[in-house]
Design a protein around this motif. Sequence first.
Motif, short mmCIF file in Angstrom:
data_model
loop_
_atom_site.label_atom_id
_atom_site.label_comp_id
_atom_site.label_asym_id
_atom_site.label_seq_id
_atom_site.Cartn_x
_atom_site.Cartn_y
_atom_site.Cartn_z
N SER A 1 -13.32 0.35 2.88
CA SER A 1 -13.94 0.16 3.84
C SER A 1 -13.87 1.34 4.89
O SER A 1 -14.68 1.54 5.70
CB SER A 1 -13.56 -1.06 4.98
OG SER A 1 -12.28 -0.84 5.38
N VAL B 1 -12.83 -4.96 5.65
CA VAL B 1 -11.62 -4.54 4.94
C VAL B 1 -11.34 -5.30 3.69
O VAL B 1 -10.99 -6.47 4.03
CB VAL B 1 -10.59 -4.58 6.05
CG1 VAL B 1 -9.27 -3.91 5.47
CG2 VAL B 1 -10.97 -4.12 7.54
N ASP C 1 -8.47 2.24 2.74
CA ASP C 1 -9.13 1.08 2.38
C ASP C 1 -10.69 1.50 1.92
O ASP C 1 -11.08 2.39 2.37
CB ASP C 1 -9.29 -0.03 3.38
CG ASP C 1 -9.76 -1.25 2.86
OD1 ASP C 1 -9.01 -1.93 2.35
OD2 ASP C 1 -10.94 -1.88 3.16
N TRP D 1 -3.04 5.85 3.42
CA TRP D 1 -3.55 5.07 2.75
C TRP D 1 -5.06 4.76 3.19
O TRP D 1 -5.11 4.45 4.63
CB TRP D 1 -2.73 3.67 2.89
CG TRP D 1 -3.54 2.54 2.09
CD1 TRP D 1 -3.81 2.20 1.03
CD2 TRP D 1 -4.35 1.42 3.06
NE1 TRP D 1 -4.57 0.91 1.02
CE2 TRP D 1 -5.06 0.34 1.76
CE3 TRP D 1 -4.58 1.13 4.31
CZ2 TRP D 1 -5.62 -0.77 2.49
CZ3 TRP D 1 -5.21 -0.01 4.82
CH2 TRP D 1 -5.69 -0.84 3.84
N ILE E 1 0.78 -1.23 -0.13
CA ILE E 1 -0.01 0.14 0.06
C ILE E 1 0.87 1.08 0.03
O ILE E 1 0.38 2.38 -0.59
CB ILE E 1 -0.98 0.02 1.24
CG1 ILE E 1 -0.10 -0.03 2.48
CG2 ILE E 1 -1.78 -1.14 1.11
CD1 ILE E 1 -0.95 0.25 3.86
N ALA F 1 -8.65 -5.27 2.15
CA ALA F 1 -7.37 -5.53 2.05
C ALA F 1 -7.11 -6.85 2.64
O ALA F 1 -6.29 -7.54 2.29
CB ALA F 1 -6.31 -4.28 2.39
#
Length: 272
Positions: free
Chosen positions: A47, A206, A45, A43, A25, A208
């Motif tokens: 979410s 999430v 996400d 970063w 990321i 990721a």
Amino acid sequence: MASNFDCLGLGSLDPAGLNTLLQQIVPAAEVIGTADDIVVRRWTDPSGVRLALVLREGQPLELLPSYAGVPGARLRGVRRVNDEMVVADVVDDDGEQTTMLAAAAEQLSLLSPGADPVDGRAAVIALGVDVSVHADEAAFTASDASLLSSDQDDSEPPAHFVENGWSWPPRMGAESFISYGTFDQADGEPYARLNGVVLSAERRTVAATGGEFSVARVRTVGFQADLCLPPELPTPEAGNVVAGTVYLVADLPFVSAPRTVPAKGKRSWWRR
């Protein structure tokens, strides 16, 4: 007690897993500020889970778990007080102070210690490390979670309580807030006791990592916050009261001032 990472659905990550995630990321994380030889990246996400990173020559110095919250607090006199947090007054639309808070901040490394305070609207993120969910204000008031101090539950009321007809033991309201970090600003940490009414809430995953968490928009005294809860807690509903200990993080989009590189702090760069 849950960790900050637990509250964001990242609790399953061990150091190796976190390093793998960072390798993925960091190159794509947005730059939100630079100062001297450091870069602050962020970063986010899908979410809403966030990681704010301070890097020097591409190497992480600090990592702060956060969330893409909606501004809900008008802050005055935001100033950096130690290597972990800022302190600020919370004011209403008329400029009257309603409370005071201490919070970690995504932009902390861009604030110089001793610099002039700044003002602006902030998103306040509360990571619910030790909280409970109650059906409504009545249920909260009847529970031990509303007690100002558990030590007073079975004690006799002081004489002045009896004389004035005050209830005993003393309890906190469904919208109440105590920021512990404001008491010891030089060495304190941004923990608080937050009680608030849920305005809305939902379960999120999430992207990721596949981890789950809940996020609730909560109204407390003087401001609204986005409260993130670990997956083992039930997702609250509108009208519920959430209460307990939280770790506060602030997103301060009005902060852009650079600062000199601080001395090495006492904390690990990876704060769970």
